[in-house]
Motif scaffolding. Structure first.
Motif, PDB file in Angstrom:
ATOM      1  N   TRP A  43      86.036  28.851   8.492  1.00 35.13           N
ATOM      2  CA  TRP A  43      84.788  28.141   8.193  1.00 35.13           C
ATOM      3  C   TRP A  43      85.040  26.632   8.122  1.00 35.13           C
ATOM      4  CZ3 TRP A  43      83.113  25.058   4.088  1.00 35.13           C
ATOM      5  CH2 TRP A  43      81.741  24.780   4.068  1.00 35.13           C
ATOM      6  N   SER A  44      86.158  26.236   7.526  1.00 36.62           N
ATOM      7  CA  SER A  44      86.488  24.818   7.411  1.00 36.62           C
ATOM      8  C   SER A  44      86.700  24.192   8.786  1.00 36.62           C
ATOM      9  CB  SER A  44      87.746  24.656   6.550  1.00 36.62           C
ATOM     10  OG  SER A  44      88.096  23.294   6.425  1.00 36.62           O
ATOM     11  N   ALA A  45      87.372  24.926   9.687  1.00 36.71           N
ATOM     12  CA  ALA A  45      87.599  24.423  11.041  1.00 36.71           C
ATOM     13  C   ALA A  45      86.274  24.229  11.780  1.00 36.71           C
ATOM     14  CB  ALA A  45      88.501  25.386  11.813  1.00 36.71           C
ATOM     15  N   ALA A  46      85.348  25.152  11.575  1.00 38.40           N
ATOM     16  CA  ALA A  46      84.035  25.045  12.217  1.00 38.40           C
ATOM     17  C   ALA A  46      83.305  23.786  11.754  1.00 38.40           C
ATOM     18  CB  ALA A  46      83.201  26.292  11.914  1.00 38.40           C
ATOM     19  N   GLN A  47      83.416  23.481  10.452  1.00 39.81           N
ATOM     20  CA  GLN A  47      82.784  22.270   9.929  1.00 39.81           C
ATOM     21  C   GLN A  47      83.429  21.022  10.527  1.00 39.81           C
ATOM     22  OE1 GLN A  47      80.041  22.761   7.925  1.00 39.81           O
ATOM     23  NE2 GLN A  47      80.534  24.892   8.413  1.00 39.81           N
ATOM     24  N   THR A  48      84.758  21.014  10.604  1.00 34.72           N
ATOM     25  CA  THR A  48      85.482  19.856  11.128  1.00 34.72           C
ATOM     26  C   THR A  48      85.130  19.585  12.586  1.00 34.72           C
ATOM     27  OG1 THR A  48      87.343  20.221   9.627  1.00 34.72           O
ATOM     28  CG2 THR A  48      87.774  18.915  11.600  1.00 34.72           C
TER      29      THR A  48
END
Length: 223
Positions: free
Chosen positions: A178-183
């Motif tokens: 999820w964090s990678a998707a936000q980045t």
């Protein structure tokens, strides 16, 4: 330009996201390959041999496998270095504790750093156990991965180390995806729920898939 991008916080987060996704793709393929152990020694050993002949005759024996290894090592190093530097940068930006309590983060978020350390140590142990045979229990047999896997998971400590690492991996993926998707700019208000659901499902499937191998050995299904 490369130095400027790497020196920025956004650049380091992007490196973390891309390298994390590279490792995630490998983990999916690795899990599927591991589950071939349920089809018997012949099938599993043939799969291991196929990995070494992948790309022939254009690629020489094991060249493709070594290329994958080089990419993975680069991804692991880039991920670890950017994570460490971002962590140090975060600490320097907030040298003192907050006056007011911060909102309670999820368990996965709070254990990302320790999870990364656990996974890093496990990678070293896993290579020494099933690739080089340096710390392998019993007699390591090159070219016989099925028997080597059964030997490892026939010991209590082999199961404990592997299962603890896989559980840490599941938590790491749950937050990291999820964090990678936000980045990378994929996340949005309308997509957040779907992305979090996808992260949870992916983490659960990978955790269950990897743990299925030692469970198979412990229960005698794989022997």
């Amino acid at each position: 330009m490369a130095r400027t991008v790497w020196g920025s916080t956004v650049g380091k987060k992007t490196v973390m996201a891309v390298s994390g996704l590279i490792m995630l793709l490998y983990l999916v393929a690795h899990m599927i390959g591991n589950l071939k152990i349920y089809f018997g020694a012949g099938e599993f050993n043939h799969y291991a041999h196929w990995l070494r002949t992948l790309g022939e005759p254009f690629m020489h024996y094991e060249w493709t496998l070594w290329l994958v290894r080089v990419v993975l090592v680069a991804a692991v190093v880039a991920h670890a270095v950017s994570a460490y530097q971002l962590s140090r940068r975060d600490i320097k930006a907030r040298p003192s504790k907050y006056v007011h309590a911060r909102p309670r983060a999820s368990y996965a978020t709070r254990t990302m750093r320790w999870g990364g350390i656990i996974l890093g140590l496990f990678i070293v142990w896993h290579i020494l156990d099933l690739t080089t045979g340096t710390v392998h229990s019993g007699g390591f047999q090159p070219g016989h991965p099925y028997q080597n896997v059964v030997d490892t998971f026939s010991t209590w400590y082999g199961n404990v180390v592997y299962i603890v690492a896989v559980l840490a991996l599941g938590l790491h993926i749950r937050h990291g995806f999820w964090s990678a998707a936000q980045t990378l700019g994929v996340g949005s208000r309308t997509r957040d729920r779907a992305l979090k659901t996808a992260a949870n499902v992916l983490a659960l499937l990978l955790t269950a898939g990897f743990i299925a191998v030692p469970v198979g050995v412990m229960t005698g299904v794989v022997s």
